[in-house]
Scaffold this active site. Structure first.
Site, PDB file in Angstrom:
ATOM      1  N   ASP A  43       0.813  -1.223   0.000  1.00 34.10           N
ATOM      2  CA  ASP A  43       0.000   0.000   0.000  1.00 34.10           C
ATOM      3  C   ASP A  43       0.847   1.274   0.000  1.00 34.10           C
ATOM      4  O   ASP A  43       0.435   2.302  -0.537  1.00 34.10           O
ATOM      5  CB  ASP A  43      -0.918   0.013   1.228  1.00 34.10           C
ATOM      6  CG  ASP A  43      -2.169  -0.811   0.937  1.00 34.10           C
ATOM      7  OD1 ASP A  43      -2.363  -1.184  -0.241  1.00 34.10           O
ATOM      8  OD2 ASP A  43      -2.918  -1.096   1.891  1.00 34.10           O
ATOM      9  N   GLU A  97      22.429   0.922 -26.715  1.00 34.27           N
ATOM     10  CA  GLU A  97      23.296   0.821 -25.540  1.00 34.27           C
ATOM     11  C   GLU A  97      23.176  -0.577 -24.938  1.00 34.27           C
ATOM     12  O   GLU A  97      23.477  -0.783 -23.769  1.00 34.27           O
ATOM     13  CB  GLU A  97      22.947   1.902 -24.520  1.00 34.27           C
ATOM     14  CG  GLU A  97      21.515   1.889 -24.026  1.00 34.27           C
ATOM     15  CD  GLU A  97      21.326   2.767 -22.804  1.00 34.27           C
ATOM     16  OE1 GLU A  97      21.964   2.487 -21.790  1.00 34.27           O
ATOM     17  OE2 GLU A  97      20.542   3.733 -22.885  1.00 34.27           O
ATOM     18  N   CYS A 129      20.936   6.694 -24.177  1.00 33.94           N
ATOM     19  CA  CYS A 129      19.717   6.815 -24.993  1.00 33.94           C
ATOM     20  C   CYS A 129      19.896   7.743 -26.198  1.00 33.94           C
ATOM     21  O   CYS A 129      18.957   7.962 -26.962  1.00 33.94           O
ATOM     22  CB  CYS A 129      18.566   7.311 -24.126  1.00 33.94           C
ATOM     23  SG  CYS A 129      18.350   6.323 -22.650  1.00 33.94           S
ATOM     24  N   ASN A 167      14.598   0.861  -6.898  1.00 29.50           N
ATOM     25  CA  ASN A 167      13.630   1.881  -7.323  1.00 29.50           C
ATOM     26  C   ASN A 167      13.697   2.258  -8.813  1.00 29.50           C
ATOM     27  O   ASN A 167      12.803   2.926  -9.310  1.00 29.50           O
ATOM     28  CB  ASN A 167      13.715   3.131  -6.437  1.00 29.50           C
ATOM     29  CG  ASN A 167      15.117   3.694  -6.384  1.00 29.50           C
ATOM     30  OD1 ASN A 167      16.018   3.183  -7.051  1.00 29.50           O
ATOM     31  ND2 ASN A 167      15.296   4.734  -5.591  1.00 29.50           N
ATOM     32  N   SER A 221      20.580  11.730 -12.374  1.00 29.11           N
ATOM     33  CA  SER A 221      20.187  11.574 -13.784  1.00 29.11           C
ATOM     34  C   SER A 221      19.037  12.521 -14.139  1.00 29.11           C
ATOM     35  O   SER A 221      18.986  13.061 -15.244  1.00 29.11           O
ATOM     36  CB  SER A 221      19.820  10.114 -14.101  1.00 29.11           C
ATOM     37  OG  SER A 221      18.558   9.781 -13.567  1.00 29.11           O
ATOM     38  N   HIS A 268      12.814  12.659 -25.046  1.00 29.79           N
ATOM     39  CA  HIS A 268      13.201  11.325 -24.583  1.00 29.79           C
ATOM     40  C   HIS A 268      12.395  11.069 -23.307  1.00 29.79           C
ATOM     41  O   HIS A 268      12.342  11.930 -22.422  1.00 29.79           O
ATOM     42  CB  HIS A 268      14.709  11.305 -24.293  1.00 29.79           C
ATOM     43  CG  HIS A 268      15.111  10.132 -23.479  1.00 29.79           C
ATOM     44  ND1 HIS A 268      14.896   8.847 -23.891  1.00 29.79           N
ATOM     45  CD2 HIS A 268      15.695  10.036 -22.239  1.00 29.79           C
ATOM     46  CE1 HIS A 268      15.332   8.015 -22.960  1.00 29.79           C
ATOM     47  NE2 HIS A 268      15.812   8.713 -21.953  1.00 29.79           N
ATOM     48  N   LYS A 277       7.276  17.622 -16.405  1.00 28.05           N
ATOM     49  CA  LYS A 277       8.109  18.615 -15.717  1.00 28.05           C
ATOM     50  C   LYS A 277       9.028  19.325 -16.724  1.00 28.05           C
ATOM     51  O   LYS A 277       9.330  20.502 -16.580  1.00 28.05           O
ATOM     52  CB  LYS A 277       8.947  17.946 -14.629  1.00 28.05           C
ATOM     53  CG  LYS A 277       8.104  17.443 -13.470  1.00 28.05           C
ATOM     54  CD  LYS A 277       8.947  16.773 -12.407  1.00 28.05           C
ATOM     55  CE  LYS A 277       8.050  16.244 -11.301  1.00 28.05           C
ATOM     56  NZ  LYS A 277       8.783  15.537 -10.259  1.00 28.05           N
ATOM     57  N   ASN A 348      10.496   3.056 -20.867  1.00 30.34           N
ATOM     58  CA  ASN A 348      11.679   3.645 -21.482  1.00 30.34           C
ATOM     59  C   ASN A 348      12.310   2.643 -22.436  1.00 30.34           C
ATOM     60  O   ASN A 348      12.821   1.609 -22.014  1.00 30.34           O
ATOM     61  CB  ASN A 348      12.685   4.040 -20.384  1.00 30.34           C
ATOM     62  CG  ASN A 348      13.834   4.861 -20.933  1.00 30.34           C
ATOM     63  OD1 ASN A 348      13.908   5.122 -22.145  1.00 30.34           O
ATOM     64  ND2 ASN A 348      14.732   5.275 -20.065  1.00 30.34           N
ATOM     65  N   SER A 382      22.400   9.618 -21.104  1.00 29.65           N
ATOM     66  CA  SER A 382      23.201   9.839 -19.903  1.00 29.65           C
ATOM     67  C   SER A 382      24.687   9.824 -20.222  1.00 29.65           C
ATOM     68  O   SER A 382      25.110   9.317 -21.248  1.00 29.65           O
ATOM     69  CB  SER A 382      22.885   8.759 -18.870  1.00 29.65           C
ATOM     70  OG  SER A 382      21.589   8.936 -18.382  1.00 29.65           O
TER      71      SER A 382
END
Ligand code: ACO
Length: 475
Positions: A43, A97, A129, A167, A221, A268, A277, A348, A382
């Site tokens: 949860d 990559e 990427c 994560n 990143s 990207h 954002k 991604n 990156s």
């Protein structure tokens, strides 16, 4: 001069160089992000991947698909569906990559599709990427160069984005895109309009050659991505204004540069929330750039409370981020949401990610709506390498129609993929971990559950040589 493919040149370089055809390969398996967030954190995680990161599903592949098979699938489907012959091409570029070999490039594996045309330049291009974009630029530049012999270039970008437990794992994905590049294209890359930023940074990298997983500093990143965007956009705008001052930007020559110039703004997309954002950052950049004129614009009223904001000093200002999301919402819905359909459901794809956004946009409009559009493209890899560039779409409906003809099944492919439970997804990743780069190996995943016309890995022999076959429903 009449070239090999019949193209007739009257100029010193060919006109309207860009993308003529596209083929996107979306893998046949996915995991649901709402199920994955509960599986990963109960949860406490409810809403984290879906609302927090803006994702719905994540695509992945079994142990019988690798970067070579993804590229073979995309290229062979494009050639078949669009009726190209191997001899139509003089250059083949790969951006990835996900390499399996530090010497033998993916491009050389693709040569098995071109056995009757070994006169085919190009090799692999690698930088996270960004490799697909660099490969595309190489192809465009070859067509515009003195070395061009009149044939088309082919660009393929493919990756398998998977992360170790933790994560970042929910921000994976996989896919491949193949693009035919040539003159008189449907999607013309604007000449001289590129804003680039490249820098040495360890935000995401893959130093462990025995693993498919990257080393990631997630927060770094994100900051690198947003700062690269800010800089690329400033540089793009400066180049646009320079061309405008010389009267070189066509219909827009009288106008002040603005985000409103674009019909779509795409990025990207590691996850959709970062893109939302990002659009906010572009609005902030415009606000700062317009100086006193911004203050008089009621659209920016909310930003006045933040005083003299700078791009550099604002990455961790959460209140500003919130205000920017609000101000940019109408722009986001009109110009960026239509580009995110595939990213939201596949995740991604790394190098193909930006081009998946292009396909999302193209398949959300009719042929006539797609004529004379201006598209903003932000590519980030990156390490880091980033460029903002733009595309102008043709005014010729028949070229758009040809471009769209290989993309009509995108939504049905998304809808008919096989859903795996989070546990089964984790099992597949474990299996890949155990078998990655192994010699004398036969994959366990069944080819029967692949889409029609999908290449797959049949075997890796005791000398690490890989063989592939193409799965067809009816041979
Ligand atoms: N309900 C709703 N939202 C939630 C919840 C919840 N239960 N829990 C967290 N959130 C929100 C957070 O507030 C955050 O949103 P915000 O940043 O707008 O505040 C978002 O979900 C993510 O939560 P975080 O705690 O920041 O996530 P975490 O640090 O665990 O991981 C990250 C996110 C860094 C993106 C990680 O997945 C990662 O490292 N991914 C790979 C790196 C990457 O993709 N970088 C992008 C550019 S480089 C590239 O393309 C590879």
């Amino acid at each position: 001069m009449v070239y090999q493919n019949g193209y007739q040149s009257t100029m010193s370089w060919p006109d309207e160089v860009g993308i003529i055809s596209l083929e996107l390969y979306i893998p046949n398996y996915y995991v649901d992000q709402a199920e994955l967030e509960l599986f990963d954190g109960g949860d406490k995680f409810k809403g984290k991947y879906t609302v927090g990161l803006g994702q719905k599903q994540m695509g992945f592949v079994g142990d019988n698909e690798d970067v070579n098979s993804l590229c073979l699938t995309a290229v062979s489907r494009l050639m078949k569906r669009q009726g190209y012959s191997t001899k139509d091409f003089g250059r083949l570029e790969v951006g990835t990559e996900s390499i399996l070999d530090r010497s033998k490039g993916v491009k050389t594996v693709l040569m098995q599709l071109f056995e009757d045309n070994t006169d085919l330049e190009g090799i692999d291009t690698i930088n996270a990427c960004y490799g697909g974009t660099s490969a595309l630029f190489n192809a465009v530049q070859w067509v515009e160069s003195s070395n061009w012999d009149g044939r088309f270039a082919l660009v393929v970008a493919a990756d398998i984005a998977i992360y170790s437990v933790g994560n970042a794992r929910c921000t994976g994905g996989a896919g491949a895109i193949a693009m035919v590049v040539g003159p008189n294209a449907a999607l013309v890359l604007d000449r001289g309009l590129r804003g680039t930023h490249m820098k040495h940074v360890y935000d995401f990298y893959k130093p462990k050659l025995d693993s498919e997983y990257p080393e990631v500093d997630g927060p770094l990143s994100i900051e690198c991505y947003l700062s690269a965007l800010d800089i690329c956009y400033e540089r793009y705008r400066a180049k646009f204004n320079l061309q405008r001052s010389k009267g070189q930007v066509g219909d827009l020559s009288e106008e002040e540069f603005s985000l409103d110039n674009f019909d779509a703004i795409m990025f990207h997309t590691p996850f959709c929330k970062i893109v939302q954002k990002s659009l906010g950052r572009l609005v902030l950049s415009e606000y700062i750039n317009k100086g006193p004129a911004s203050k008089a614009n009621p659209k920016f009223e909310k930003l006045e409370t933040f005083g003299d904001i700078t791009l550099k000093g604002s990455y961790h200002n959460r209140n500003l981020e919130k205000a920017l999301l609000e101000i940019s919402k109408p722009l986001f819905e009109a110009k960026t949401v239509p580009t995110l359909r595939i990213a939201q459901r596949v995740g991604n794809m790394y190098t193909p990610s930006l081009y998946g956004c292009l396909v999302s946009f193209l398949t959300s409009r009719s042929c006539s709506e797609l004529c004379n559009n201006k598209l903003a493209m932000f590519s980030y890899g990156s390490g880091m390498a980033a460029t903002m560039y733009s595309i102008t779409t043709t005014s010729d409906v028949s070229k758009i129609s040809k471009l769209l003809s290989s993309l009509t099944s995108v939504d049905s492919v998304l809808d008919t993929r096989i859903k795996y439970t989070p546990q089964k997804f984790v099992d597949v990743l474990k299996q890949r971990e155990e078998t990655h780069n192994r010699a004398d190996f036969t994959p366990q995943h069944s080819a029967e559950s692949l889409q029609n016309d999908t290449y797959y890995l049949v075997r890796v022999d005791e000398k690490y040589r890989r063989t592939y076959d193409c799965h067809q429903f009816e041979k």
